[in-house]
Design an enzyme around this catalytic site. Structure first.
Site, short mmCIF file in Angstrom:
data_model
loop_
_atom_site.label_atom_id
_atom_site.label_comp_id
_atom_site.label_asym_id
_atom_site.label_seq_id
_atom_site.Cartn_x
_atom_site.Cartn_y
_atom_site.Cartn_z
N ASP A 1 -8.39 -8.76 -3.57
CA ASP A 1 -8.22 -8.28 -2.20
C ASP A 1 -6.91 -8.82 -1.63
O ASP A 1 -5.86 -8.60 -2.21
CB ASP A 1 -9.45 -8.70 -1.38
CG ASP A 1 -9.49 -8.12 0.01
OD1 ASP A 1 -9.89 -6.94 0.15
OD2 ASP A 1 -9.12 -8.83 0.96
N ARG B 1 -2.74 -9.00 -3.01
CA ARG B 1 -1.50 -8.59 -2.35
C ARG B 1 -0.50 -9.75 -2.32
O ARG B 1 0.71 -9.55 -2.49
CB ARG B 1 -1.81 -8.06 -0.95
CG ARG B 1 -2.79 -6.91 -1.01
CD ARG B 1 -3.03 -6.18 0.28
NE ARG B 1 -4.19 -5.31 0.09
CZ ARG B 1 -4.17 -4.16 -0.60
NH1 ARG B 1 -3.04 -3.76 -1.16
NH2 ARG B 1 -5.27 -3.44 -0.76
N HIS C 1 -16.88 -4.04 -4.08
CA HIS C 1 -15.59 -4.66 -3.85
C HIS C 1 -15.46 -6.07 -4.41
O HIS C 1 -14.39 -6.49 -4.85
CB HIS C 1 -15.33 -4.70 -2.34
CG HIS C 1 -14.04 -5.33 -1.94
ND1 HIS C 1 -12.82 -4.88 -2.37
CD2 HIS C 1 -13.79 -6.41 -1.12
CE1 HIS C 1 -11.86 -5.63 -1.84
NE2 HIS C 1 -12.43 -6.57 -1.09
#
Length: 294
Positions: A105, A109, A274
């Protein structure tokens, strides 16, 4: 949850301290968490990974026990570039100049930015359940906006999201985690308690909003500069995503990352939502071990 791990609050310079847990004696492997979690998201697989690697699991700046800096112009202090510098400095403080890197998640990044800005540091890179930020914004549609409404809510000007979330912070956290998790019981009570404690701490909600505000502003500027310069990730890269999550449904994940890399790229979907390290720990562990051990 991290039996046998040492913990340390590491001075990363610029008045930033990064909380880290670490264990092992093999090659260094840095694990970065996502929103709205902390390093605890790795608790099911950190110990077996530490049998092969020196595992370092940190809290990103703004999260958990790490520093929560002032905002800075254009949300600079919560940019992925600033977060990446923290992690490079923390690893150097532990004696690791080159390392394997995995991020889930938001951590993915930060890992993406770290691999671009500090390519000499990254041996191999794994990102979990993300497509590139600019790609996701550019291809937003109604389905994406409904599933990832927080991308558009958290970036609203201070202090609208802070006030609304702060009024029922634990409810918001539990609702967010449960809606993204597709395997019942994946979140243990102990982990949930740790997430609640971190999320409801002073400054935590604001710092997370700043993370997302940075993603919609200065991070996109940095990404655009890389694209114009044809600057791509050179390290071998593994991409994992949940087959029942939004990213897997909305994007051709490997194709998205192929546009950002110039080296080896591989990946697969896992049977979960997720939260791969908690919903599918054995499959996630196996994939990481195979990739980093090659």
């Amino acid at each position: 949850m991290f039996e046998g791990f040492k913990s340390e609050l590491i001075d990363a310079g610029d008045d930033i301290r990064i909380f880290a847990r670490y264990k092992g004696s093999g090659p260094p492997l840095l694990l970065l968490h996502g929103y709205p979690q902390t390093h605890v998201c790795w608790h099911k697989i950190a110990k077996p990974l530490a049998e092969r690697f020196t595992v370092v699991a940190t809290d990103l700046r703004g999260y958990g026990a790490s520093s929560k800096p002032l905002d800075g112009p254009n949300h600079l202090n919560h940019s992925k570039r600033a977060m990446a510098v923290d992690q490079v400095r923390a690893m150097s403080a532990l004696g690791f100049e080159r390392f394997y890197l995995a991020g889930h998640d938001r951590g993915g990044r930060v890992a993406h930015r770290l691999a671009l800005d500090h390519p000499e540091r990254v041996l191999r890179l794994a990102v979990l359940d993300i497509a590139p930020t600019a790609t996701m914004y550019a291809n937003s549609n109604r389905d994406f906006a409904e599933a990832y409404y927080h991308w558009f809510f958290l970036i609203q000007p201070f202090d609208l999201p802070e006030r609304l979330i702060g009024a029922e912070a634990e409810f918001y956290l539990r609702r967010t985690l449960s809606s993204w998790c597709k395997n019942d019981g994946a979140m243990t009570d102990e982990a949930m308690a740790a997430y609640i404690k971190a999320f409801t701490a002073p400054g935590a909600v604001h710092a997370a909003c700043e993370d997302y505000r940075a993603a919609a502003t200065i991070d996109l500027e940095h990404d655009r500069s890389d694209d114009l310069a044809a600057h791509r990730i050179g390290a071998p890269m593994l991409v994992l995503w949940g087959s029942r999550g939004t990213v897997g449904r909305q994007f051709d994940v490997l194709a998205c990352w192929r546009e950002k890399t110039c080296g080896l790229l591989q990946g697969e979907a896992l049977d979960c939502g997720h939260f791969l390290p908690e919903e599918a720990p054995q499959a996630t562990l196996a994939a990481l071990l195979q990739f980093f051990a090659d």
